[in-house]
Write an enzyme that holds these catalytic residues in place. Structure first.
Site, mmCIF file in Angstrom:
data_model
loop_
_atom_site.group_PDB
_atom_site.id
_atom_site.type_symbol
_atom_site.label_atom_id
_atom_site.label_comp_id
_atom_site.label_asym_id
_atom_site.label_seq_id
_atom_site.Cartn_x
_atom_site.Cartn_y
_atom_site.Cartn_z
ATOM 1 N N GLU A 1 0.829 -1.205 0.097
ATOM 2 C CA GLU A 1 -0.012 -0.028 -0.204
ATOM 3 C C GLU A 1 0.975 1.364 -0.027
ATOM 4 O OE1 GLU A 1 -3.379 2.245 2.909
ATOM 5 O OE2 GLU A 1 -3.091 -0.010 3.065
ATOM 6 N N ASP B 1 0.477 5.675 0.737
ATOM 7 C CA ASP B 1 -0.592 6.279 1.117
ATOM 8 C C ASP B 1 -0.319 7.984 1.215
ATOM 9 O OD1 ASP B 1 -1.993 4.049 2.018
ATOM 10 O OD2 ASP B 1 -1.342 4.147 4.019
ATOM 11 N N GLU C 1 -2.541 10.357 3.666
ATOM 12 C CA GLU C 1 -3.454 10.495 4.558
ATOM 13 C C GLU C 1 -3.638 11.601 5.065
ATOM 14 O OE1 GLU C 1 -4.465 6.021 6.027
ATOM 15 O OE2 GLU C 1 -2.461 6.695 6.524
#
Length: 273
Positions: free
Chosen positions: A106, A108, A110
């Site tokens: 993953e 990211d 955020e």
């Protein structure tokens, strides 16, 4: 001479088409994922609004998996300030709805709340723990800004308004690298690691636009490694990019897992140099 001129024109047109701006319609690249009436889109399919309150958040995902690409989106986070909420944009190596608590890949972006604190992270066939946080140099709720992830066989680059803020390199001894098909997701939800939600400020709205991106679609990551895809030619930052990244990291990075003895990992010696 005429033949050479025509050939030059044709090659120029081909190169322009290969790198042309993508279609920015939501429906070309994405589909609704969750949230019911907390997801809304304008009639032109050019702007999505995600709503978060104490009943639900919302999200969307890409229609395809990809094996490499230059993924970007314009995003505007909620104007009402609070901790706890997590507006985001990321690449996910699990199937849609997969168990994110188990090891996976993953990449990211955020936001931790709506105060402009941006967290980047890489899950490298594990459960993450590679957080780097930045207090952005602009008000991320006042206007749209572009958040981009370049993922190719050489490196992952995190970009904000085309400024590199982080690099995660491949070919580091003893360190794996995202090598499975990934899709794109974006959502707004809440998490304890982002603080406490001030429910008196609810509801919270995150906006997305400029949905087009470049990617090698499908599940064959090896086939997506070719330099025929222009984004795979960006094998490292150039000197000017390295200098700019160093400046922005010095001025705006507030947390680096590599700087903490308890969380530092092998790749820290090689990345962001």
């Amino acid at each position: 001479m005429a033949f050479i001129m025509i050939l030059t024109i044709l090659l120029g047109v081909f190169c322009l088409h290969a790198n042309a701006s993508p279609d920015n319609s939501f429906d070309t690249y994405y589909s609704y994922l969750w949230g019911g009436d907390h997801f809304s889109i304008n009639s032109q399919k050019t702007e999505v609004q995600l709503k978060f309150d104490n009943s639900s958040g919302a999200g969307f995902y890409s229609k395809s998996n990809y094996g490499s690409g230059l993924f970007h989106i314009k995003m505007k986070i909620p104007a009402n300030k609070s901790g706890g909420i997590v507006p985001n944009f990321y690449l996910m190596g699990l199937p849609v709805g997969g168990d994110a608590s188990r090891p996976h890949f993953e990449v990211d972006f955020e936001f931790l709340g709506s105060t402009g604190l941006l967290q980047t992270n890489v899950y490298n066939n594990d459960t993450g723990g590679r957080e780097q946080k930045f207090q952005l140099w602009f008000d991320a709720s006042a206007d749209y800004h572009t958040y981009g992830i370049l993922w190719n066989p050489s490196n992952i680059q995190f970009l904000v308004d085309d400024i590199p803020i982080r690099v995660f390199k491949n070919n580091i001894p003893g360190v794996t690298y995202p090598n499975v098909p990934m899709h794109v997701e974006a959502s707004i939800w809440n998490a304890k690691f982002a603080g406490n939600v001030d429910w008196s400020k609810s509801p919270f709205f995150t906006y997305y636009t400029d949905f087009g991106f470049y990617g090698c679609s499908g599940n064959n990551v090896a086939a997506c490694a070719s330099d025929n895809y222009f984004w795979n030619k960006y094998k490292a930052l150039n000197t000017a990019q390295k200098e700019k990244m160093a400046l922005y990291r010095k001025n705006y990075m507030t947390y680096d897992y590599c700087a903490q003895p308890a969380t530092s990992k092998t790749e820290c010696t090689y990345n962001n140099q």
